[in-house]
Motif scaffolding. Sequence first.
Motif, PDB file in Angstrom:
ATOM      1  N   ASP A   1       0.840  -1.197   0.000  1.00  0.00           N
ATOM      2  CA  ASP A   1       0.000   0.000   0.000  1.00  0.00           C
ATOM      3  C   ASP A   1       0.880   1.253   0.000  1.00  0.00           C
ATOM      4  O   ASP A   1       1.570   1.538   0.977  1.00  0.00           O
ATOM      5  CB  ASP A   1      -0.905  -0.018   1.238  1.00  0.00           C
ATOM      6  CG  ASP A   1      -1.920   1.100   1.215  1.00  0.00           C
ATOM      7  OD1 ASP A   1      -2.904   0.986   0.477  1.00  0.00           O
ATOM      8  OD2 ASP A   1      -1.718   2.094   1.952  1.00  0.00           O
ATOM      9  N   LYS A   2       0.856   1.999  -1.093  1.00  0.00           N
ATOM     10  CA  LYS A   2       1.728   3.171  -1.237  1.00  0.00           C
ATOM     11  C   LYS A   2       1.392   4.276  -0.242  1.00  0.00           C
ATOM     12  O   LYS A   2       2.318   4.858   0.351  1.00  0.00           O
ATOM     13  CB  LYS A   2       1.644   3.714  -2.668  1.00  0.00           C
ATOM     14  CG  LYS A   2       1.955   2.727  -3.773  1.00  0.00           C
ATOM     15  CD  LYS A   2       3.377   2.213  -3.700  1.00  0.00           C
ATOM     16  CE  LYS A   2       3.737   1.433  -4.966  1.00  0.00           C
ATOM     17  NZ  LYS A   2       2.827   0.298  -5.246  1.00  0.00           N
ATOM     18  N   PRO A   3       0.110   4.628  -0.030  1.00  0.00           N
ATOM     19  CA  PRO A   3      -0.181   5.682   0.964  1.00  0.00           C
ATOM     20  C   PRO A   3       0.336   5.349   2.362  1.00  0.00           C
ATOM     21  O   PRO A   3       0.848   6.225   3.061  1.00  0.00           O
ATOM     22  CB  PRO A   3      -1.716   5.766   0.940  1.00  0.00           C
ATOM     23  CG  PRO A   3      -2.094   5.310  -0.424  1.00  0.00           C
ATOM     24  CD  PRO A   3      -1.105   4.232  -0.766  1.00  0.00           C
ATOM     25  N   LEU A   4       0.220   4.081   2.776  1.00  0.00           N
ATOM     26  CA  LEU A   4       0.727   3.688   4.090  1.00  0.00           C
ATOM     27  C   LEU A   4       2.243   3.855   4.140  1.00  0.00           C
ATOM     28  O   LEU A   4       2.795   4.355   5.135  1.00  0.00           O
ATOM     29  CB  LEU A   4       0.346   2.239   4.390  1.00  0.00           C
ATOM     30  CG  LEU A   4       0.812   1.696   5.744  1.00  0.00           C
ATOM     31  CD1 LEU A   4       0.078   2.394   6.882  1.00  0.00           C
ATOM     32  CD2 LEU A   4       0.603   0.185   5.832  1.00  0.00           C
ATOM     33  N   PHE A   5       2.916   3.443   3.096  1.00  0.00           N
ATOM     34  CA  PHE A   5       4.372   3.583   3.022  1.00  0.00           C
ATOM     35  C   PHE A   5       4.777   5.050   3.108  1.00  0.00           C
ATOM     36  O   PHE A   5       5.722   5.405   3.831  1.00  0.00           O
ATOM     37  CB  PHE A   5       4.872   2.960   1.715  1.00  0.00           C
ATOM     38  CG  PHE A   5       6.351   3.113   1.493  1.00  0.00           C
ATOM     39  CD1 PHE A   5       7.254   2.335   2.192  1.00  0.00           C
ATOM     40  CD2 PHE A   5       6.833   4.043   0.582  1.00  0.00           C
ATOM     41  CE1 PHE A   5       8.624   2.474   1.993  1.00  0.00           C
ATOM     42  CE2 PHE A   5       8.193   4.188   0.366  1.00  0.00           C
ATOM     43  CZ  PHE A   5       9.098   3.398   1.070  1.00  0.00           C
ATOM     44  N   ILE A   6       4.056   5.915   2.387  1.00  0.00           N
ATOM     45  CA  ILE A   6       4.368   7.349   2.407  1.00  0.00           C
ATOM     46  C   ILE A   6       4.147   7.923   3.803  1.00  0.00           C
ATOM     47  O   ILE A   6       4.955   8.729   4.295  1.00  0.00           O
ATOM     48  CB  ILE A   6       3.508   8.094   1.366  1.00  0.00           C
ATOM     49  CG1 ILE A   6       3.921   7.680  -0.050  1.00  0.00           C
ATOM     50  CG2 ILE A   6       3.638   9.605   1.527  1.00  0.00           C
ATOM     51  CD1 ILE A   6       3.006   8.201  -1.140  1.00  0.00           C
ATOM     52  N   LEU A   7       3.080   7.518   4.466  1.00  0.00           N
ATOM     53  CA  LEU A   7       2.815   7.996   5.823  1.00  0.00           C
ATOM     54  C   LEU A   7       3.931   7.598   6.785  1.00  0.00           C
ATOM     55  O   LEU A   7       4.359   8.397   7.628  1.00  0.00           O
ATOM     56  CB  LEU A   7       1.472   7.439   6.314  1.00  0.00           C
ATOM     57  CG  LEU A   7       0.211   8.049   5.696  1.00  0.00           C
ATOM     58  CD1 LEU A   7      -1.010   7.207   6.044  1.00  0.00           C
ATOM     59  CD2 LEU A   7       0.022   9.483   6.170  1.00  0.00           C
ATOM     60  N   VAL A   8       4.420   6.364   6.659  1.00  0.00           N
ATOM     61  CA  VAL A   8       5.514   5.900   7.516  1.00  0.00           C
ATOM     62  C   VAL A   8       6.770   6.726   7.271  1.00  0.00           C
ATOM     63  O   VAL A   8       7.443   7.167   8.217  1.00  0.00           O
ATOM     64  CB  VAL A   8       5.794   4.399   7.272  1.00  0.00           C
ATOM     65  CG1 VAL A   8       7.076   3.965   7.985  1.00  0.00           C
ATOM     66  CG2 VAL A   8       4.626   3.550   7.738  1.00  0.00           C
ATOM     67  N   ILE A   9       7.094   6.957   6.004  1.00  0.00           N
ATOM     68  CA  ILE A   9       8.299   7.728   5.664  1.00  0.00           C
ATOM     69  C   ILE A   9       8.173   9.168   6.159  1.00  0.00           C
ATOM     70  O   ILE A   9       9.135   9.742   6.695  1.00  0.00           O
ATOM     71  CB  ILE A   9       8.547   7.700   4.141  1.00  0.00           C
ATOM     72  CG1 ILE A   9       8.832   6.259   3.679  1.00  0.00           C
ATOM     73  CG2 ILE A   9       9.707   8.606   3.776  1.00  0.00           C
ATOM     74  CD1 ILE A   9      10.034   5.617   4.338  1.00  0.00           C
ATOM     75  N   VAL A  10       7.000   9.766   6.000  1.00  0.00           N
ATOM     76  CA  VAL A  10       6.788  11.149   6.469  1.00  0.00           C
ATOM     77  C   VAL A  10       6.950  11.232   7.985  1.00  0.00           C
ATOM     78  O   VAL A  10       7.649  12.118   8.501  1.00  0.00           O
ATOM     79  CB  VAL A  10       5.392  11.652   6.049  1.00  0.00           C
ATOM     80  CG1 VAL A  10       5.057  12.969   6.750  1.00  0.00           C
ATOM     81  CG2 VAL A  10       5.331  11.845   4.541  1.00  0.00           C
ATOM     82  N   LEU A  11       6.325  10.300   8.711  1.00  0.00           N
ATOM     83  CA  LEU A  11       6.455  10.295  10.167  1.00  0.00           C
ATOM     84  C   LEU A  11       7.903  10.089  10.592  1.00  0.00           C
ATOM     85  O   LEU A  11       8.389  10.719  11.542  1.00  0.00           O
ATOM     86  CB  LEU A  11       5.567   9.195  10.763  1.00  0.00           C
ATOM     87  CG  LEU A  11       4.068   9.496  10.817  1.00  0.00           C
ATOM     88  CD1 LEU A  11       3.290   8.245  11.215  1.00  0.00           C
ATOM     89  CD2 LEU A  11       3.772  10.629  11.790  1.00  0.00           C
ATOM     90  N   LEU A  12       8.618   9.219   9.890  1.00  0.00           N
ATOM     91  CA  LEU A  12      10.020   8.953  10.226  1.00  0.00           C
ATOM     92  C   LEU A  12      10.886  10.178   9.980  1.00  0.00           C
ATOM     93  O   LEU A  12      11.707  10.548  10.839  1.00  0.00           O
ATOM     94  CB  LEU A  12      10.536   7.769   9.412  1.00  0.00           C
ATOM     95  CG  LEU A  12      11.989   7.366   9.657  1.00  0.00           C
ATOM     96  CD1 LEU A  12      12.178   6.898  11.097  1.00  0.00           C
ATOM     97  CD2 LEU A  12      12.416   6.267   8.689  1.00  0.00           C
ATOM     98  N   ILE A  13      10.709  10.830   8.829  1.00  0.00           N
ATOM     99  CA  ILE A  13      11.521  12.008   8.508  1.00  0.00           C
ATOM    100  C   ILE A  13      11.241  13.144   9.490  1.00  0.00           C
ATOM    101  O   ILE A  13      12.173  13.777  10.022  1.00  0.00           O
ATOM    102  CB  ILE A  13      11.251  12.466   7.059  1.00  0.00           C
ATOM    103  CG1 ILE A  13      11.793  11.423   6.069  1.00  0.00           C
ATOM    104  CG2 ILE A  13      11.891  13.818   6.783  1.00  0.00           C
ATOM    105  CD1 ILE A  13      11.443  11.711   4.626  1.00  0.00           C
ATOM    106  N   VAL A  14       9.964  13.410   9.739  1.00  0.00           N
ATOM    107  CA  VAL A  14       9.611  14.474  10.684  1.00  0.00           C
ATOM    108  C   VAL A  14      10.107  14.120  12.086  1.00  0.00           C
ATOM    109  O   VAL A  14      10.637  14.981  12.806  1.00  0.00           O
ATOM    110  CB  VAL A  14       8.083  14.706  10.688  1.00  0.00           C
ATOM    111  CG1 VAL A  14       7.706  15.727  11.759  1.00  0.00           C
ATOM    112  CG2 VAL A  14       7.604  15.182   9.324  1.00  0.00           C
ATOM    113  N   GLY A  15       9.964  12.854  12.461  1.00  0.00           N
ATOM    114  CA  GLY A  15      10.405  12.428  13.787  1.00  0.00           C
ATOM    115  C   GLY A  15      11.897  12.572  13.996  1.00  0.00           C
ATOM    116  O   GLY A  15      12.351  13.098  15.023  1.00  0.00           O
ATOM    117  N   VAL A  16      12.677  12.119  13.023  1.00  0.00           N
ATOM    118  CA  VAL A  16      14.143  12.222  13.130  1.00  0.00           C
ATOM    119  C   VAL A  16      14.572  13.687  13.121  1.00  0.00           C
ATOM    120  O   VAL A  16      15.489  14.094  13.854  1.00  0.00           O
ATOM    121  CB  VAL A  16      14.817  11.437  11.985  1.00  0.00           C
ATOM    122  CG1 VAL A  16      16.317  11.709  11.959  1.00  0.00           C
ATOM    123  CG2 VAL A  16      14.563   9.945  12.140  1.00  0.00           C
TER     124      VAL A  16
END
Length: 463
Positions: free
Chosen positions: A76-91
């Motif tokens: 699922d591409k939207p789920l993958f994008i959400l994970v990457i966005v949360l990871l980038i913002v979090g880091v």
Amino acid sequence: MKEKTKKYEVAEVEDESGARTGAGRLFARVMRKRGFDVDFSELKMPDVKPSHVWAGIKNAGTNSLNVFNNKVMAFDKPLFILVIVLLIVGVTMMSSASYAYALSMQGNSLYFINRQIIFALIGLILMVALSTVPPDFFKGKNAYIIAGISIALLLLVLFLPGKKGVHRWINLGITTFQPSELAKFAVIIVCATYIAYHYQEMNITTYKTLESKLKAAKNKRYRIRYDLTRNFQTAVWPFMWRVGIILALVLKEPHLSCTIIIMLITGTMMLLGGTRKLFFAVLLGVAFAAICLVIFTGAVPYAQARVDMWQNPFADAKGEGWQTVQSLYAISSGGLFGVGFGNSRQKFMYIAEPQNDFIFAVVCEELGLIGASVIILIFAVFIWRGFAISIANPDRFQKFLGIGITSQVGYQMILNIAVVSNLVPNTGISLPFFSYGGTSLVMLLAEMGVLLSISRSSPNKIK
């Protein structure tokens, strides 16, 4: 003996695209080895144009991209994008929150961010790898093997040197490992396995004898009592002893926040799996009573002090209430738009270890109410997407596996924000994707890989 000779005129061969090839030469060479006199005068060098070469490269690239999309990126591409966005913002936010504390304690302002980036890269590799592993790999025997490893590590950590009386980490030299993070995943896959194999028993009352069935048909009270008894046997007791062993070991560390998270995850899976609401209410009452007993009897020494400070943190603002008071100062200082990225004042040794459990206070101070609300909204969309993917999956094990993983992220996010804003007592719960921690980040991204694998294997795609 007459010499075997024969002339062959070898024409050039055209492929489907019209490009001529040298297949004729190869044919002529083979025929000559067999004793035939092949006339090479008819052979011509193939007329290969640059456009033909480009077409071949383009076709090869397209085919490779199709294979990559169909095999590797079929989740699922939207789920993958959400994970990457949360990871980038979090880091990114962790780097801002940690540099002052890192410079003071480690002599290197990049100490925490450098390590967190390494943990993130390891986690991303695991996420992509596990996204290609069928979710059923964690079902059945493998679920109990992972649970056994988790129990062994939880036992081991109790015999290792602790910090301030707390035994949560196994020292690996270059880093530490926290077994309780693996325990969360172990609980999820064990519960999902049991529900997958016993869903019918949990939801449909079966009568052992014809006599009991006839009696239940005539006597309503007997039917209700029999139904509750069977539901306890199939939908309550199996979870109590399976999860109870891990809960007891985690509480022994002691790690109260992880205990609460595991109980919430288990309760959610039980309720959706078929446990009667009456038992669920009773279990919630028992759990709440047990937590109160642990806190107020001093079984977990620091818990009582945290409850006292939760009720009135300003009563000891320079002592036990310091962390909560500084967190509230940070949130209130942010206002609507925040003081700007990197401009937090409370992270300069006011909030203790701002890169850990109280990182959301720094987020609120630097990004303000609007920035913090956007981050909460991203979490909310992620949770909705995770539940939608899980519920749409027809495989019962994969459905409850996804529900468990998504619940873990949701509960940790809600409780962390509640702690930071002093809505609940301080229990030391990390914020997923944001808080510093190698084991928690790597395990979290690994679980995201499993969730992506669930989305890949489901025939019902979410739009």
